[in-house]
Design an enzyme around this catalytic site. Sequence first.
Site, short mmCIF file in Angstrom:
data_model
loop_
_atom_site.label_atom_id
_atom_site.label_comp_id
_atom_site.label_asym_id
_atom_site.label_seq_id
_atom_site.Cartn_x
_atom_site.Cartn_y
_atom_site.Cartn_z
N GLY A 93 -10.28 5.79 3.98
CA GLY A 93 -10.47 5.62 5.42
C GLY A 93 -9.25 6.08 6.20
O GLY A 93 -9.36 6.82 7.19
N HIS A 94 -8.06 5.66 5.74
CA HIS A 94 -6.83 6.12 6.40
C HIS A 94 -6.67 7.63 6.28
O HIS A 94 -6.29 8.31 7.24
CB HIS A 94 -5.60 5.46 5.76
CG HIS A 94 -5.59 3.96 5.83
ND1 HIS A 94 -5.77 3.17 4.71
CD2 HIS A 94 -5.44 3.11 6.87
CE1 HIS A 94 -5.70 1.90 5.07
NE2 HIS A 94 -5.51 1.82 6.37
N ARG A 143 -8.77 -4.51 1.49
CA ARG A 143 -9.03 -5.77 0.79
C ARG A 143 -10.06 -5.61 -0.33
O ARG A 143 -10.26 -6.53 -1.12
CB ARG A 143 -9.53 -6.83 1.78
CG ARG A 143 -8.46 -7.27 2.77
CD ARG A 143 -8.97 -8.37 3.67
NE ARG A 143 -7.93 -8.88 4.55
CZ ARG A 143 -7.64 -8.38 5.74
NH1 ARG A 143 -8.32 -7.34 6.19
NH2 ARG A 143 -6.69 -8.90 6.48
N GLY A 178 -0.26 0.04 5.53
CA GLY A 178 -0.13 0.48 4.15
C GLY A 178 -1.43 0.25 3.38
O GLY A 178 -2.50 0.18 3.99
N HIS A 206 -6.16 3.93 1.90
CA HIS A 206 -7.38 4.33 1.19
C HIS A 206 -8.02 5.50 1.92
O HIS A 206 -7.45 6.01 2.90
CB HIS A 206 -8.34 3.14 1.06
CG HIS A 206 -8.66 2.47 2.36
ND1 HIS A 206 -9.34 3.10 3.38
CD2 HIS A 206 -8.36 1.23 2.83
CE1 HIS A 206 -9.47 2.27 4.42
NE2 HIS A 206 -8.86 1.14 4.12
#
Lengths: 366, 366
Positions: free
Chosen positions: B67-68, B238, B62, B65
């Site tokens: 990148g996903h 993060r 989850g 961002h």
Amino acid sequence: MFSRTTRQLSAVSSRLSRPSVMSSQFLRQYSFQVFRDAPPLRQMRRQLLLDQKTVGLVPTMGALHEGHISLIRQAAAENSDVFVSVYVNPTQFGVNEDLSSYPRTWDSDMAKLEEVNAELARQGGNVGRITAILAPTSKVMYPTLPPSSEIDGDGSFVTITPISKRLEGASRPVFFRGVATVCMKLFNIVRADRAYFGQKDVQQSVVIKRMVKDFHVDTEIRIGNTVRGQDGLAMSSRNVYLGARRHKVGLVLYTALKAAESAYAAGNVKRSDILDAANRITARVLSDQQALTPSERALFEVDYISLADPESLDELDVVDPSKGAVLSGAVKMAPLEESSAAEDCGLGDGKVAVRLIDNLIIKPRA
Amino acid sequence: MFSRTTRQLSAVSSRLSRPSVMSSQFLRQYSFQVFRDAPPLRQMRRQLLLDQKTVGLVPTMGALHEGHISLIRQAAAENSDVFVSVYVNPTQFGVNEDLSSYPRTWDSDMAKLEEVNAELARQGGNVGRITAILAPTSKVMYPTLPPSSEIDGDGSFVTITPISKRLEGASRPVFFRGVATVCMKLFNIVRADRAYFGQKDVQQSVVIKRMVKDFHVDTEIRIGNTVRGQDGLAMSSRNVYLGARRHKVGLVLYTALKAAESAYAAGNVKRSDILDAANRITARVLSDQQALTPSERALFEVDYISLADPESLDELDVVDPSKGAVLSGAVKMAPLEESSAAEDCGLGDGKVAVRLIDNLIIKPRA
């Protein structure tokens, strides 16, 4: 149960590379395909899936006996295609264990599988056939690092704890890590609908069931009954090393477990009441043997006699009849001290220590 | 590349059981199915296989961002169906790590996935769609024993050594055991044709590729480029904890790795020559920060800067240009010492230490 199509004798996979005297044997024509590597087997398996066929996998280390054949018959009754893997897995043998002395019997194994296929063919369309043998090289099964048997050895492993530390695992600390690891690989290669294991290796079956559940392996684990000789000794590839004298004395384990089972059947649920019945047997047989001369006797050590929970294998103080239990044990038959030339001492002339395991299941009451 | 059929908005799987405030959110209608358990997802996946569709899996925790999203776009370009898993895996967080503070953002994650699906729909029949989300409970992922983060904790685990002990594994000893374990489960549930991981977590991608090879997982591992902000900071879930000041100073890692990359590009192959270029950067930035006041500076510790073999992750003394190398590093951004109320300190008010990782690949020369 399912329909059969005519099957041609098919040639062995083209990816042969076994650098040994066995090579020529792999080139024989069998009634099943022999695969040394995963990709061509996968191709066959994918086509079976698209054709709505079902695959039952029987993992073996070769040295096939009636116990394996019984699992193959069960697999053929429940699947259209039976895949048998033959691989002596180094990571489940401890550093000081009997990897090198494990029997390797490719020709007679294949002959037995051909016999089974002929038998299945006579039964017609209601049962499946053996259609593939997976006999991988160690480089296929362990493609990166060499297979390690060291407890802290490096590699890619599946560990299932704490059950792998109990019973057999207490004296064989890498055993179930090796078994789980090789089975995960075999399951991923074959993607069987069902995989078949013998009740005789009860802890193995508990570990594999746990692995399948915890890792969501989409293969149903089926357990076949322990196959026994006429005298009751559980079939094992290692029995060929026993010879007549140790075979007879080795029955002590089964006899002891039966005594414990009878104690439960008579109404006992306490650990001590059930296991004392078994321990009395082993103690009496051992003292009988000790009273004989070295040329007559077969000595042994009891490794354990266990009364355990069927899922966790935690030792039980009291059996809950609604859950049942596993009665299991292991004895180590010592090498014969003295023997005559005429005596049947088995493969290895009675000089190989043989560890025997056996178990009985106390089924939960309905 | 493949044809698309009209897809109805489909209701969430009927096996909902999340015992939390999220329950009502799971009942919303999405353009994809949401699964909490394996069996119904398997049924869908089996039908896709029979229909000759292909599945690309994007595993996430989850907190989605760019990148996903980039991995999802890649998966949609290469597969008819994209499955996204959303599961914050407890076994990869060490006992003292940030499991509890890991961001959980279900609603905004689902909104982002809907946006991606709308974007993919506008591209028409040449790309796939997100058709399934797997958001399992921990009881589904760890059905027997509770998920343990203890090094010697019990459970069913996949271990990949020695590479799991290197780099990130040196300071996070259970991390890759947790990652490999949860990925094996996800791979077994989804049986994707391809699975997508970001280059940013380079060691993770090396461990997963090794696992797939050693265990014969029939899923191709695809690695997507690291996605960076405009200033070059690698995207990470993060980063929301950084705030502006630590974000800017955190760029030190990327800058240092770029300097090392330049040193190699300039003809250096020796470890010291390459890594000195990086270490000079980190030392200079740190001393610059230390010269500032507590309300102006952001302190950090360099965990490691590594030059390693791309397959074994063993540290290299010299780069073999025909094999290439991995330049990677980790820095830990300390909590802010002082801040003003007006300052953008990020989620957690700058009080959460944030570990940043990054890497650059030195590709083998053809």
